[in-house]
Design a protein around this motif. Sequence first.
Motif, short mmCIF file in Angstrom:
data_model
loop_
_atom_site.label_atom_id
_atom_site.label_comp_id
_atom_site.label_asym_id
_atom_site.label_seq_id
_atom_site.Cartn_x
_atom_site.Cartn_y
_atom_site.Cartn_z
N VAL A 5 108.28 101.91 -14.20
CA VAL A 5 109.69 101.97 -13.81
C VAL A 5 109.96 103.40 -13.36
N PHE A 6 110.43 103.55 -12.13
CA PHE A 6 110.71 104.87 -11.56
C PHE A 6 112.18 105.19 -11.71
N HIS A 7 112.48 106.38 -12.27
CA HIS A 7 113.86 106.81 -12.51
C HIS A 7 114.40 107.66 -11.37
N LYS A 8 113.52 108.19 -10.56
CA LYS A 8 113.95 108.98 -9.40
C LYS A 8 112.90 108.84 -8.31
N ARG A 9 113.28 109.18 -7.08
CA ARG A 9 112.33 109.09 -5.97
C ARG A 9 111.15 110.00 -6.24
N PHE A 10 109.97 109.54 -5.87
CA PHE A 10 108.75 110.30 -6.14
C PHE A 10 107.83 110.24 -4.94
N GLY A 44 107.50 113.25 -14.82
CA GLY A 44 108.71 112.74 -15.46
C GLY A 44 109.52 111.80 -14.58
N ALA A 45 108.94 111.33 -13.47
CA ALA A 45 109.66 110.45 -12.56
C ALA A 45 109.54 108.98 -12.92
N ALA A 46 108.58 108.64 -13.80
CA ALA A 46 108.36 107.23 -14.13
C ALA A 46 107.88 107.06 -15.56
N ILE A 47 108.06 105.84 -16.05
CA ILE A 47 107.52 105.44 -17.36
C ILE A 47 106.67 104.21 -17.13
N ARG A 48 105.43 104.27 -17.58
CA ARG A 48 104.49 103.16 -17.41
C ARG A 48 105.00 101.91 -18.11
N ASP A 49 104.88 100.78 -17.43
CA ASP A 49 105.28 99.49 -17.98
C ASP A 49 104.08 98.92 -18.72
#
Length: 63
Positions: A5-10, A44-49
């Motif tokens: 899940v990406f929380h900001k553009r990367f 810090g742009a994403a959290i692994r699902d």
Amino acid sequence: MVKAVFHKRFDATDPKKGTSIRVQASPDPQEFPAWVIDKAEASGAAIRDTPKPAAKAAQSEDK
């Protein structure tokens, strides 16, 4: 392929492969190569699902 899940553009770039990928933020898990997800997590742009293990998923469907 790995989901996160990406929380900001990367923007991910792999100079060895000559590949660049831009990922837009989304509340839904998105699937990309592992190297993209690794770099996004490190920044810090994403959290692994993390999916449920297959054995537990089968048990929960039986109930």
